[in-house]
Write an enzyme that holds these catalytic residues in place. Structure first.
Site, PDB file in Angstrom:
ATOM      1  N   LYS A 136     -61.753  -5.639 -37.565  1.00 28.14           N
ATOM      2  CA  LYS A 136     -61.834  -4.553 -38.559  1.00 28.14           C
ATOM      3  C   LYS A 136     -61.653  -5.109 -39.970  1.00 28.14           C
ATOM      4  O   LYS A 136     -62.426  -4.799 -40.865  1.00 28.14           O
ATOM      5  CB  LYS A 136     -60.738  -3.517 -38.268  1.00 28.14           C
ATOM      6  CG  LYS A 136     -60.535  -2.527 -39.397  1.00 28.14           C
ATOM      7  CD  LYS A 136     -59.452  -1.521 -39.086  1.00 28.14           C
ATOM      8  CE  LYS A 136     -58.046  -1.990 -39.341  1.00 28.14           C
ATOM      9  NZ  LYS A 136     -57.624  -1.967 -40.754  1.00 28.14           N
ATOM     10  N   ASN A 137     -60.625  -5.934 -40.146  1.00 28.80           N
ATOM     11  CA  ASN A 137     -60.301  -6.387 -41.507  1.00 28.80           C
ATOM     12  C   ASN A 137     -61.276  -7.421 -42.051  1.00 28.80           C
ATOM     13  O   ASN A 137     -61.236  -7.744 -43.233  1.00 28.80           O
ATOM     14  CB  ASN A 137     -58.871  -6.940 -41.563  1.00 28.80           C
ATOM     15  CG  ASN A 137     -57.845  -5.821 -41.484  1.00 28.80           C
ATOM     16  OD1 ASN A 137     -58.199  -4.646 -41.534  1.00 28.80           O
ATOM     17  ND2 ASN A 137     -56.579  -6.200 -41.358  1.00 28.80           N
TER      18      ASN A 137
ATOM     19  N   CYS B 112     -48.928   4.134 -48.924  1.00 26.35           N
ATOM     20  CA  CYS B 112     -49.191   4.598 -47.573  1.00 26.35           C
ATOM     21  C   CYS B 112     -47.901   4.484 -46.779  1.00 26.35           C
ATOM     22  O   CYS B 112     -46.857   4.138 -47.329  1.00 26.35           O
ATOM     23  CB  CYS B 112     -50.318   3.794 -46.929  1.00 26.35           C
ATOM     24  SG  CYS B 112     -49.855   2.109 -46.627  1.00 26.35           S
TER      25      CYS B 112
ATOM     26  N   ARG C 290     -48.083  -0.461 -52.096  1.00 29.22           N
ATOM     27  CA  ARG C 290     -49.396  -1.102 -52.137  1.00 29.22           C
ATOM     28  C   ARG C 290     -50.113  -1.006 -53.487  1.00 29.22           C
ATOM     29  O   ARG C 290     -51.144  -0.344 -53.620  1.00 29.22           O
ATOM     30  CB  ARG C 290     -50.260  -0.566 -50.993  1.00 29.22           C
ATOM     31  CG  ARG C 290     -49.528  -0.654 -49.662  1.00 29.22           C
ATOM     32  CD  ARG C 290     -50.373  -0.404 -48.488  1.00 29.22           C
ATOM     33  NE  ARG C 290     -51.238  -1.518 -48.175  1.00 29.22           N
ATOM     34  CZ  ARG C 290     -51.920  -1.608 -47.036  1.00 29.22           C
ATOM     35  NH1 ARG C 290     -51.839  -0.664 -46.146  1.00 29.22           N
ATOM     36  NH2 ARG C 290     -52.695  -2.637 -46.800  1.00 29.22           N
TER      37      ARG C 290
ATOM     38  N   ASP D 142     -49.139  -7.531 -39.494  1.00 26.86           N
ATOM     39  CA  ASP D 142     -49.823  -6.550 -38.640  1.00 26.86           C
ATOM     40  C   ASP D 142     -49.448  -6.700 -37.164  1.00 26.86           C
ATOM     41  O   ASP D 142     -49.865  -5.888 -36.334  1.00 26.86           O
ATOM     42  CB  ASP D 142     -51.348  -6.654 -38.810  1.00 26.86           C
ATOM     43  CG  ASP D 142     -51.815  -6.067 -40.135  1.00 26.86           C
ATOM     44  OD1 ASP D 142     -50.999  -5.460 -40.844  1.00 26.86           O
ATOM     45  OD2 ASP D 142     -53.014  -6.218 -40.462  1.00 26.86           O
TER      46      ASP D 142
ATOM     47  N   ARG E 284     -57.860   3.822 -35.680  1.00 32.88           N
ATOM     48  CA  ARG E 284     -58.307   3.133 -36.892  1.00 32.88           C
ATOM     49  C   ARG E 284     -58.490   1.644 -36.637  1.00 32.88           C
ATOM     50  O   ARG E 284     -59.199   0.975 -37.386  1.00 32.88           O
ATOM     51  CB  ARG E 284     -57.276   3.307 -38.013  1.00 32.88           C
ATOM     52  CG  ARG E 284     -57.103   4.738 -38.430  1.00 32.88           C
ATOM     53  CD  ARG E 284     -56.136   4.860 -39.567  1.00 32.88           C
ATOM     54  NE  ARG E 284     -56.736   4.296 -40.773  1.00 32.88           N
ATOM     55  CZ  ARG E 284     -56.342   4.597 -41.998  1.00 32.88           C
ATOM     56  NH1 ARG E 284     -55.354   5.442 -42.187  1.00 32.88           N
ATOM     57  NH2 ARG E 284     -56.938   4.056 -43.035  1.00 32.88           N
TER      58      ARG E 284
HETATM   59  C1  UD1 Z   1     -54.735  -6.604 -45.771  1.00 36.98           C
HETATM   60  C2  UD1 Z   1     -55.020  -6.003 -44.415  1.00 36.98           C
HETATM   61  C3  UD1 Z   1     -53.759  -5.396 -43.801  1.00 36.98           C
HETATM   62  C4  UD1 Z   1     -52.635  -6.442 -43.768  1.00 36.98           C
HETATM   63  C5  UD1 Z   1     -52.442  -7.063 -45.143  1.00 36.98           C
HETATM   64  C6  UD1 Z   1     -51.438  -8.212 -45.145  1.00 36.98           C
HETATM   65  C7  UD1 Z   1     -57.323  -5.309 -44.727  1.00 36.98           C
HETATM   66  C8  UD1 Z   1     -58.299  -4.186 -44.820  1.00 36.98           C
HETATM   67  N1  UD1 Z   1     -56.049  -4.968 -44.571  1.00 36.98           N
HETATM   68  O1  UD1 Z   1     -54.317  -5.519 -46.602  1.00 36.98           O
HETATM   69  O2  UD1 Z   1     -54.058  -4.959 -42.487  1.00 36.98           O
HETATM   70  O3  UD1 Z   1     -51.437  -5.824 -43.376  1.00 36.98           O
HETATM   71  O4  UD1 Z   1     -53.689  -7.575 -45.641  1.00 36.98           O
HETATM   72  O5  UD1 Z   1     -51.826  -9.182 -44.258  1.00 36.98           O
HETATM   73  O6  UD1 Z   1     -57.689  -6.470 -44.732  1.00 36.98           O
HETATM   74  N2  UD1 Z   1     -49.842  -6.533 -53.465  1.00 36.98           N
HETATM   75  C9  UD1 Z   1     -49.455  -6.388 -54.781  1.00 36.98           C
HETATM   76  N3  UD1 Z   1     -50.429  -6.220 -55.729  1.00 36.98           N
HETATM   77  C10 UD1 Z   1     -51.758  -6.194 -55.415  1.00 36.98           C
HETATM   78  C11 UD1 Z   1     -52.125  -6.329 -54.073  1.00 36.98           C
HETATM   79  C12 UD1 Z   1     -51.152  -6.501 -53.111  1.00 36.98           C
HETATM   80  O7  UD1 Z   1     -48.275  -6.412 -55.112  1.00 36.98           O
HETATM   81  O8  UD1 Z   1     -52.591  -6.037 -56.314  1.00 36.98           O
HETATM   82  C13 UD1 Z   1     -48.803  -6.717 -52.413  1.00 36.98           C
HETATM   83  C14 UD1 Z   1     -48.808  -5.593 -51.365  1.00 36.98           C
HETATM   84  O9  UD1 Z   1     -48.044  -4.475 -51.802  1.00 36.98           O
HETATM   85  C15 UD1 Z   1     -48.198  -6.301 -50.180  1.00 36.98           C
HETATM   86  C16 UD1 Z   1     -48.717  -7.744 -50.323  1.00 36.98           C
HETATM   87  O10 UD1 Z   1     -49.128  -7.876 -51.675  1.00 36.98           O
HETATM   88  O11 UD1 Z   1     -46.811  -6.308 -50.305  1.00 36.98           O
HETATM   89  C17 UD1 Z   1     -49.873  -8.085 -49.416  1.00 36.98           C
HETATM   90  O12 UD1 Z   1     -50.912  -7.136 -49.599  1.00 36.98           O
HETATM   91  P1  UD1 Z   1     -52.448  -7.496 -49.427  1.00 36.98           P
HETATM   92  O13 UD1 Z   1     -52.578  -8.894 -48.906  1.00 36.98           O
HETATM   93  O14 UD1 Z   1     -53.181  -7.160 -50.667  1.00 36.98           O
HETATM   94  O15 UD1 Z   1     -52.877  -6.485 -48.299  1.00 36.98           O
HETATM   95  P2  UD1 Z   1     -54.238  -5.693 -48.179  1.00 36.98           P
HETATM   96  O16 UD1 Z   1     -55.382  -6.550 -48.643  1.00 36.98           O
HETATM   97  O17 UD1 Z   1     -54.086  -4.342 -48.757  1.00 36.98           O
END
Ligand code: UD1
Length: 421
Positions: A22-23, A116, A121, A304, A396
């Site tokens: 999915k990701n 969420c 996030r 995850d 999902r």
């Molecule tokens: C992706 C995955 C999700 C997984 C996560 C971490 C997808 C669709 N989803 O989510 O299943 O749990 O990686 O492996 O691929 N953060 C910030 N600022 C930002 C972006 C992120 O502070 O601009 C923080 C987030 O709050 C979190 C951490 O960075 O604490 C990791 O998030 P991120 O790697 O961005 O996760 P996603 O890409 O949303």
């Protein structure tokens, strides 16, 4: 929302095939925006998040066809540049259109995704990266509006190795003028898959899978065919199921390297694990050993998989400790696991788990996708029956779950509920 009725304590045995990731699929679908023409992606799982991303692409004017795990995305009639709030709210990963839309149209407007169930996030790293490429970003009334007359390659240093930010910046930079370097990039396998697609399309991206990604911008990208990688989190969930039920499961369609942190921890728990090509066999009998687990960015132990491991360790012999370092609020499954007899104490971002000899079936509720997976596993291992509510969260991320688990010998039924109070 639907529910599962599960009779636990069945030993699970046989083969189970992992679906496409999915990701990885979500950013690949977003990347189709970069090409003029029809992109074909094979191995896409039929999940609600995927269908929602399809709706996002359609709302931009793309034609999307999805049949038998093959998705065709025709971007020739893409005309819109804003995504309506309702669609954005359904799935935060729709923010992955930011990078490709700014690269293609020079403008994009999305509603800012909210927090969420697992954390706040933020999007600051995505925005920081785009600013470095010359994008103007305005945040007003809950919307993020980005515009650029021309994208210019730049140096991006991510404060956090965010998966989504790395992907968005790669997809914008691939069509920027000049060279972009992303430092402290996320290293997840899904990012390597995105690099592979972008390079097939004619992009010049190197370094995915390491902390430094270098992108030489190109003017045009062509539409191509691509097959998505297998889902490492789905595979890991099946591997935990084998251990929790004292079973013998061969998980097919896995890249063993992608699940190596999970294999290492399951071996520590006492499981017997062998891999052969793209299959991993997990067997277990007897006690499960307690351990310490800390979630980290790849190649560390995946956040995850944290809820599923927490479920596993509730029935380990001794005391285990799980520390969640990625998301601040990812322990919601604990309250539900306690209803099944689990003994867990939460201290900030650490959970202390005192193993019990068995879990008991109960009435429990999924609060998000992986919390749902954890409760599903707990129910499979529990004495007697469990009613697991809100399984649409599980939909999902897991394709055909009940069908796949019945084939392994699980006793479960899905109760479809059409109306919700
Ligand atoms: C992706 C995955 C999700 C997984 C996560 C971490 C997808 C669709 N989803 O989510 O299943 O749990 O990686 O492996 O691929 N953060 C910030 N600022 C930002 C972006 C992120 O502070 O601009 C923080 C987030 O709050 C979190 C951490 O960075 O604490 C990791 O998030 P991120 O790697 O961005 O996760 P996603 O890409 O949303």
């Amino acid at each position: 929302m639907d529910r599962y009725v599960i009779t636990g304590k069945q030993k699970l045995e046989g083969h189970i095939k992992t679906s496409g990731a999915k990701n990885a699929s979500l950013p690949l679908m977003a990347a189709a925006i970069l090409a003029d023409g029809i992109t074909v992606i094979q191995g896409i799982p039929n999940l609600s998040d995927i269908r929602n991303m399809g709706e996002v692409l359609k709302s931009l004017g793309c034609q999307v066809e999805f049949k038998n795990s093959e998705m065709m995305i025709d971007t020739t009639s893409l005309v819109e540049w804003t995504v309506n709030e309702e669609l954005m709210r359904k799935m935060r990963a729709s923010n992955l259109i930011l990078g490709p839309m700014i690269a293609r149209e020079g403008k994009v407007k999305i509603s800012r995704p909210g927090g969420c169930a697992i954390g706040s996030r933020p999007m600051d790293q995505h925005i920081k990266g785009l600013l470095e490429l010359g994008v103007r970003v305005e945040e007003k009334h809950g919307y993020i509006e980005a515009r650029a007359d021309k994208l210019i390659g730049g140096e991006v240093y991510l404060d956090i190795p965010s998966v989504g930010a790395t992907e968005n910046i790669m997809m914008a930079a691939v069509k920027a003028e000049g060279i972009t370097v992303i430092r402290n990039a996320a290293r997840e396998p899904e990012i390597v898959d995105l690099q592979n697609l972008l390079n097939k399309m004619g992009g010049k991206v190197r370094g995915a899978g390491t902390h430094v990604i270098r992108i030489d911008g190109v003017k045009k990208l062509k539409s191509v065919e691509h097959t998505v990688i297998p889902d490492r989190i789905e595979a890991g969930t099946h591997m935990v199921a084998a251990v929790m039920t004292g079973g013998d499961i061969v998980v097919d369609n896995v890249i063993p390297e992608h699940v190596s942190p999970i294999i290492a921890k399951l071996r520590q728990a006492g499981a017997d694990i062998t891999s052969n090509g793209d299959s991993v066999r997990v067997r277990h009998s007897g006690k499960i050993k307690a351990m310490e687990v800390k979630t980290l960015a790849y190649p560390g132990f995946p956040t995850d998989m944290q809820p599923q491991f927490l479920a596993l360790l509730t029935i380990a012999e001794g005391t285990s400790i799980i520390t969640e370092t990625i998301f601040e609020n990812r322990f919601q499954h604990i309250a539900e696991l306690r209803r099944m007899g689990a003994k867990v104490i939460i201290e900030g971002r650490t959970a202390i788990i005192c193993g019990v000899s068995t879990l008991e079936g109960a009435f429990v509720e999924a609060t998000d996708l992986r919390a749902g997976a954890a409760l599903f596993l707990a129910a499979l291992a529990a004495e007697e029956g469990t009613v697991l509510e809100r399984v649409n969260y599980i939909d999902r991320g897991y394709e055909n779950l009940e069908h796949k688990y019945r084939a392994l010998g699980a006793k479960l039924q899905r109760v479809v509920r059409t109306s919700e109070k």
